[in-house]
Design a protein around this motif. Structure first.
Motif, mmCIF file in Angstrom:
data_model
loop_
_atom_site.group_PDB
_atom_site.id
_atom_site.type_symbol
_atom_site.label_atom_id
_atom_site.label_comp_id
_atom_site.label_asym_id
_atom_site.label_seq_id
_atom_site.Cartn_x
_atom_site.Cartn_y
_atom_site.Cartn_z
ATOM 1 N N HIS A 661 -26.549 30.949 -14.952
ATOM 2 C CA HIS A 661 -26.135 30.953 -13.415
ATOM 3 C C HIS A 661 -27.224 31.419 -12.640
ATOM 4 O O HIS A 661 -27.609 32.536 -12.719
ATOM 5 C CB HIS A 661 -24.948 31.571 -13.438
ATOM 6 C CG HIS A 661 -24.259 31.864 -12.063
ATOM 7 N ND1 HIS A 661 -23.646 30.731 -11.374
ATOM 8 C CD2 HIS A 661 -24.479 32.914 -11.196
ATOM 9 C CE1 HIS A 661 -23.444 31.406 -10.139
ATOM 10 N NE2 HIS A 661 -23.998 32.659 -10.111
ATOM 11 N N LYS A 662 -27.893 30.646 -11.993
ATOM 12 C CA LYS A 662 -29.006 30.897 -10.954
ATOM 13 C C LYS A 662 -30.258 31.668 -11.900
ATOM 14 O O LYS A 662 -30.601 32.741 -11.461
ATOM 15 C CB LYS A 662 -28.614 31.869 -9.868
ATOM 16 C CG LYS A 662 -27.458 31.042 -9.010
ATOM 17 C CD LYS A 662 -27.514 31.193 -7.627
ATOM 18 C CE LYS A 662 -26.492 30.101 -6.847
ATOM 19 N NZ LYS A 662 -26.054 30.561 -5.574
ATOM 20 N N VAL A 663 -30.494 31.391 -12.838
ATOM 21 C CA VAL A 663 -31.467 32.007 -13.748
ATOM 22 C C VAL A 663 -32.206 30.903 -14.608
ATOM 23 O O VAL A 663 -31.440 30.091 -15.056
ATOM 24 C CB VAL A 663 -31.126 33.169 -14.615
ATOM 25 C CG1 VAL A 663 -29.556 32.896 -15.499
ATOM 26 C CG2 VAL A 663 -31.877 33.820 -15.463
ATOM 27 N N ASP A 695 -21.101 30.214 -17.558
ATOM 28 C CA ASP A 695 -22.286 29.202 -17.135
ATOM 29 C C ASP A 695 -22.631 28.322 -18.686
ATOM 30 O O ASP A 695 -22.041 28.245 -19.721
ATOM 31 C CB ASP A 695 -23.290 30.137 -16.604
ATOM 32 C CG ASP A 695 -24.207 31.032 -17.750
ATOM 33 O OD1 ASP A 695 -24.053 30.696 -19.038
ATOM 34 O OD2 ASP A 695 -24.724 31.716 -17.226
ATOM 35 N N LYS A 696 -23.923 27.583 -18.126
ATOM 36 C CA LYS A 696 -24.400 26.739 -19.414
ATOM 37 C C LYS A 696 -24.513 27.401 -20.758
ATOM 38 O O LYS A 696 -24.367 26.769 -21.583
ATOM 39 C CB LYS A 696 -25.573 26.309 -18.865
ATOM 40 C CG LYS A 696 -25.613 24.916 -17.665
ATOM 41 C CD LYS A 696 -26.634 24.642 -16.988
ATOM 42 C CE LYS A 696 -26.552 24.048 -15.878
ATOM 43 N NZ LYS A 696 -28.023 23.775 -15.069
ATOM 44 N N THR A 697 -24.910 28.443 -20.628
ATOM 45 C CA THR A 697 -25.309 29.082 -21.832
ATOM 46 C C THR A 697 -24.104 29.310 -22.678
ATOM 47 O O THR A 697 -24.102 29.518 -24.244
ATOM 48 C CB THR A 697 -26.126 30.370 -21.593
ATOM 49 O OG1 THR A 697 -25.387 31.436 -21.104
ATOM 50 C CG2 THR A 697 -27.230 30.326 -20.816
ATOM 51 N N VAL A 714 -14.778 30.017 -17.031
ATOM 52 C CA VAL A 714 -14.535 30.621 -15.671
ATOM 53 C C VAL A 714 -15.096 29.857 -14.629
ATOM 54 O O VAL A 714 -16.292 29.662 -14.629
ATOM 55 C CB VAL A 714 -14.820 32.154 -15.569
ATOM 56 C CG1 VAL A 714 -14.366 32.521 -14.406
ATOM 57 C CG2 VAL A 714 -14.410 32.770 -16.960
ATOM 58 N N GLY A 715 -14.383 29.256 -13.497
ATOM 59 C CA GLY A 715 -14.822 28.524 -12.442
ATOM 60 C C GLY A 715 -14.448 27.151 -12.572
ATOM 61 O O GLY A 715 -13.659 26.815 -13.824
ATOM 62 N N LEU A 716 -14.915 26.486 -11.843
ATOM 63 C CA LEU A 716 -14.351 25.006 -11.870
ATOM 64 C C LEU A 716 -15.490 24.014 -12.319
ATOM 65 O O LEU A 716 -14.983 22.614 -12.323
ATOM 66 C CB LEU A 716 -14.302 24.622 -10.357
ATOM 67 C CG LEU A 716 -12.954 25.221 -9.660
ATOM 68 C CD1 LEU A 716 -13.411 25.337 -8.069
ATOM 69 C CD2 LEU A 716 -11.826 24.559 -9.947
#
Ligand code: GDG
Length: 740
Positions: A661-663, A695-697, A714-716
Motif C-alpha cells: 500500500h503506497k510502498v 494489500d498486495k503483500t 480489508v477494503g474493496l
C-alpha cells in the motif's frame, strides 16, 4: 447500442424545470426554456417511450425549480405527455445565495477557469447545502424501488450522497454539464467545501463528464481530497465502488438534420437569402457569458477583415447573442463592451451597401436557428471554455448540402470529438482570422470530407445513444458492486466463521498489521496499536486453542514494542524473521547485505525526485514509501523507479520488488508472507485457519493457505481472499465475535 433499460421510472433532478409558466386567459402555458440540458432531455423524453415498450406507461419525473411559480399552481398544472413535475420551492433569499451565489458566482467561473471572477462567501455554501437538502426532501418522498435517479449539473453536486443516505439502495447517476477543472483550480475551494462536493458526488453509482480530460481531473481531485484508491476509472470508497467516465453529450441529430428540409425552414431561408443577396454568411449563436469568448470572436473577425481586404464587402457576420443573466453587473458590462466593439468594427469597415456585422441580442425561433445554421458558410464557435457546446454539433447536423465549415475552439469539450473542424485557440486572433479565410476558400470536396466524418460520429452517438450509454454503464456499475457485495462478509457468513471457530480444537489466525489492525498514519512510526485493538488480540491469544500470528512487513523492533508481553507469534519483514512467544527472533534465511549498496542510491535519488517520499531500511529489505507524495506524480516516479531497479535486479537474481500500500520494497531472497505462513502451518494441524490483510503483500498469504481457510481482505480491492470487509472497524467487529 443496447437500448434495453432496466428501470421502471426515470427521476431527473436538475436545477430548472424544463419550462417556464406563462399566464394565459385560460390558465397557464408551459414554454420551453433554452439551454443545453433542457434541449437534450426534452429531445430524449419525446423518444424515450418509443425506444422501450416497457416504459410506455411510465413517466419521467423531473424535479426542479421554476422562477415564476404562481401560488395557485399545483403539480397537476404541470402534467404533460412525458413528464410528471416535482416542483422544488426554495425561498428567494436562499435561492439568491445558492444559485446566484455559490453556483454562478463561484462554481461557474472556477470550473470555467476564471478563478479571478470567483467569489468566496461562506453564506453561499450554507445556502448551497440548504438548497440541495430541499431537493433531497422532495425526491425522497417520490423515489420508489426500481427508479433510476439521474441528477444533473453543478447546482446539485451534494445531492447524490444526500439521497444515498435516505435511500441506500437507490440507483443514482450524476452528469456534469460543465468542465471539471484541474485539481490546481478545484483546490481553490475551501477544504470542507471541496470535500463536501467530492463526497456528495461519490454518493452516485456513476458520475459522467463530457470528456476524458474532465474525468481524469475529477479522479485526481478524488485522490487528492479523500485518498481513496482509484484504479483507472473506478473509485473505491469505503462502502462501494463508484465509476467515473466520459459520455460526450449528443444532440437529436435527425431532428436538426431533417428540419432543414421542412417547408417552414426553407421559407425562412429564402427570406434570409433575399436579405443577404450574394454575401457569404458567417454565423454564431451563444448565450451572453464570459466563457463563450464573444469579444475574442469579434477580435478574430476584425483581424480577418484587416488581413484579407479582398473579402470585405463579400462577407457578413451574423452574431446572435442570447440574453442570459444580464441583470448581473459583469454581464451588463460585457454586453456593453460587445455592443461598442460591434459598433466600432461596423463603423470602420461597413459601407452604404454593406454591413460587416449583423448583431442581434435576442433568442431565435427554432426555424430561424435552423435556417441560419443551414445557410451559413461558416459556423464560428469560439468559447474560452465550454463543457461541450451543443451549437457546434447542431451546426454540423444542419449541413444537409455539406457546404458549411465549422471553426471550433479547442477549449470546447466538443473539440475532443470534432477534430475535422478547423480547430483554433480563441485567444489567437491571427489563427482565427486565417481559419475564417481558409473556411471561405475551402473547396467543396474538402468540406464534404470533413463534414461527413463528423456527421457520422454525431449521428451515431446522438442524445439517445448518450442517455442509454449512461444508463447501461450505471447498471454495469451496479452489477459490479453486487458481485463484490456477494463476497462481503454478511451476518450469515460471520456466523458461519464463528461456528467453525467454535468447533475447531486448534486454530491459527494470521493478522497483518498496517491497514488491517491499525490505520495508516503520515509516518509508519506513528501507527501504533490502540488499547481496544490490542485487547482483542490479547484476548484471542490467551485461548490455549489459538495461535495468533502478527504477520507484517514491519521490522522486528517495532512489532516487538507493539505486542510486548502478549503471547503471539511475530513475523517481521514479510517472513524474514519469526519470533514465537518469548523465544528469540529467528532469521529464516541468511543473505548478505551488499546488494543494498546498489539499491540505496537509486531509492535516495527518488526521494529527491519525488517530494514527500521517504525510505525505511530493514535488515532484508529497503522500502520507498510514497503515501505523503502527490499520488499522480508518485505513480509516474514509481514507473521510472521500477525501470531503474530492473537494471540492477537483472544481475542480482535473488533481489525482488514487492509492492504494498503506497510502498515499493526491494528485498533479497525469495520469501514472502505465504511461505512464512506455510512453515508455521506445517508444525501442526489446524481445524480453523483465519487470515486478514489489506494489500498486495497479503495476497501471498491468501494464496498459500488451503481452500478451507477464511481469508479476508480489508477494503474493496479485488483479491484472492474469500471475503472482503469494508474497513478496519468491520474486521475488528468480526474478531470480537470470536469467543475468547
Ligand atoms: C451547458 C454547458 C454543454 C441557444 N440559443 C438559442 C437556442 N439555443 C440552444 C442551442 C443549444 C443550446 O441552446 C445551447 O447549448 P450549449 O451547449 O451551447 O450551451 P449551455 O447552455 O451553456 O449548456 C455546455 C451543455 O450544457 C449540454 O451539456 O454543451 O457546455 O455550458 O441546444 O440550440 N435555441 C433556440 N433559439 C436560440 O436563440 N431555439
Amino acid at each position: 447500442m443496447d437500448n434495453e433499460t432496466h428501470f421502471k421510472r426515470l427521476v431527473i433532478a436538475a436545477y430548472r424545470l424544463p419550462f417556464k409558466l406563462n399566464k394565459t386567459k385560460k390558465g397557464y402555458k408551459a414554454v420551453q426554456n433554452s439551454g443545453g440540458l433542457v434541449s437534450a432531455i426534452l429531445a430524449l423524453s419525446e423518444n424515450f417511450k418509443k425506444s422501450n415498450k416497457d416504459l410506455k406507461n411510465s413517466k419521467i419525473v423531473w424535479a426542479g425549480i421554476t422562477d415564476n411559480l404562481p401560488d395557485d399552481v399545483t403539480s397537476d398544472n404541470f402534467e404533460n405527455e412525458n413528464f410528471d413535475i416535482l416542483p422544488v420551492t426554495i425561498p428567494k433569499k436562499i435561492n439568491d445565495l445558492f444559485y446566484g451565489g455559490f453556483c454562478n458566482d463561484l462554481i461557474w467561473p472556477l470550473f470555467h477557469y476564471f478563478p479571478s471572477y470567483a467569489v468566496f462567501n461562506s453564506d453561499y455554501f450554507k445556502a448551497y447545502e440548504e438548497a440541495n437538502i430541499k431537493f433531497c426532501e422532495e425526491l425522497a418522498k417520490t423515489i420508489k424501488p426500481g427508479d433510476f435517479v439521474w441528477i444533473h449539473d453543478y447546482q446539485l453536486m451534494l445531492l447524490p450522497e444526500m439521497i444515498r443516505q435516505r435511500v441506500p439502495d437507490a440507483t443514482i447517476g450524476f452528469f456534469l454539464h460543465i468542465p471539471f477543472p484541474s485539481f490546481e483550480i478545484f483546490r481553490l475551494l475551501p477544504r470542507n467545501w471541496r470535500e463536501s462536493v467530492i463526497k456528495g458526488l461519490l454518493g452516485a453509482d456513476l458520475i459522467g463528464f463530457h470528456t476524458n480530460d474532465y474525468t481524469q481531473n475529477f479522479i485526481k481531485s478524488v485522490r487528492r481530497t479523500t485518498g481513496y484508491e482509484c484504479q483507472q476509472n473506478t473509485i473505491y470508497t469505503p462502502n462501494k465502488l463508484v465509476k467515473a467516465d466520459a459520455f460526450p453529450i449528443g444532440i437529436d441529430y435527425d431532428k436538426f438534420h431533417d428540419a432543414c428540409l421542412k417547408k417552414s425552414v426553407i421559407a425562412e431561408k429564402q427570406k434570409l437569402k433575399n436579405h443577404l443577396s450574394n454575401h457569404k454568411l458567417i454565423f454564431s449563436v451563444d448565450r451572453l457569458d464570459y466563457s463563450k469568448g464573444l469579444l475574442l470572436k469579434l477580435k478574430g473577425y476584425e483581424t480577418f477583415l484587416e488581413m484579407y481586404p479582398e473579402w470585405r464587402s463579400k462577407v457578413v457576420f451574423n452574431m446572435v447573442v442570447v440574453p442570459s443573466r444580464d441583470n448581473i453587473e459583469k454581464y451588463k458590462k460585457m454586453k456593453k463592451e460587445i455592443e461598442s466593439t460591434v459598433g466600432r468594427i461596423n463603423g470602420k469597415y461597413s459601407s452604404l451597401s454593406w454591413q460587416s456585422i449583423i448583431y442581434q441580442y435576442k433568442s431565435l425561433t427554432f426555424n430561424e436557428l435552423i435556417a441560419l445554421y443551414n445557410l451559413s458558410e461558416v459556423g464560428l464557435i469560439t468559447p474560452l471554455r465550454d463543457g461541450m457546446n451543443l451549437v457546434a454539433k447542431e451546426y454540423v447536423a444542419c449541413q444537409v448540402e455539406n457546404e458549411g465549415v465549422l471553426i471550433l475552439s479547442e477549449m470546447a469539450g466538443a473539440a475532443a470529438e470534432m477534430n475535422e473542424a478547423l480547430i483554433i485557440n480563441p485567444v489567437d486572433n491571427i489563427e482565427m482570422a486565417e481559419a475564417i479565410f481558409k473556411a471561405l476558400e475551402m473547396k467543396s470536396e474538402e468540406k464534404h470530407l470533413r463534414l461527413e466524418k463528423m456527421q457520422n460520429r454525431i449521428s451515431n452517438y446522438d442524445v439517445f445513444a448518450w442517455a442509454f450509454d449512461f444508463f447501461n454503464q450505471t447498471f454495469e456499475t451496479k452489477e459490479e458492486q453486487n458481485t463484490r457485495n456477494v463476497r462481503f462478509i454478511n451476518t450469515s457468513i460471520s456466523s458461519q466463521i464463528v461456528s467453525d471457530y467454535k468447533k475447531a480444537a486448534s486454530r491459527i489466525l494470521f493478522l497483518d498489521y498496517d491497514g488491517t489492525l491499525v490505520p495508516f498514519e503520515k509516518y509508519p512510526e506513528l501507527a501504533v496499536i490502540d488499547k481496544k485493538t490490542l485487547k482483542i488480540v490479547k484476548d484471542l491469544s490467551k485461548n490455549p486453542k489459538n495461535k495468533v500470528v502478527i504477520i507484517s512487513g514491519r521490522d522486528k523492533k517495532f512489532l516487538e514494542t507493539q505486542f510486548a508481553g502478549i503471547n503471539v507469534i511475530l513475523v517481521a519483514e514479510h517472513g524474514y524473521y519469526i519470533k514465537k512467544g518469548t523465544d528469540e527472533w529467528e532469521a529464516t534465511m541468511n543473505t548478505d547485505e551488499q546488494w543494498k549498496e546498489a539499491v540505496l542510491p537509486i531509492l535516495n535519488e527518488y526521494v529527491s525526485r519525488c517530494n514527500g517520499t521517504f525510505i525505511e531500511e530493514k535488515t532484508g529489505s529497503i522500502a520507498w514509501h510514497y503515501r505523503n507524495a502527490d499520488s499522480d506524480f508518485a505513480q509516474l516516479r514509481l514507473h521510472e523507479l521500477k525501470d531503474d531497479l530492473a537494471e540492477v535486479i537483472r544481475f542480482k537474481t535473488d533481489l525482488e520488488i514487492l509492492e504494498g500500500h503506497k510502498v515499493l520494497e526491494v528485498k533479497s531472497g525469495r520469501y514472502d508472507k505465504g511461505q512464512a505462513a506455510n512453515s508455521l502451518m506445517s508444525e501442526q494441524d489446524f481445524g480453523f485457519i483465519f487470515a486478514a490483510g489489506d494489500d498486495k503483500t497479503d495476497e501471498f498469504l491468501f494464496t498459500a493457505l488451503p481452500d478451507s481457510a477464511n481469508t479476508i481482505r480489508v477494503g474493496l480491492s479485488p483479491s484472492f481472499a474469500k471475503y472482503n470487509v469494508t474497513d478496519i472497524p468491520a474486521l475488528l467487529t468480526l474478531l470480537e465475535e470470536l469467543p475468547v
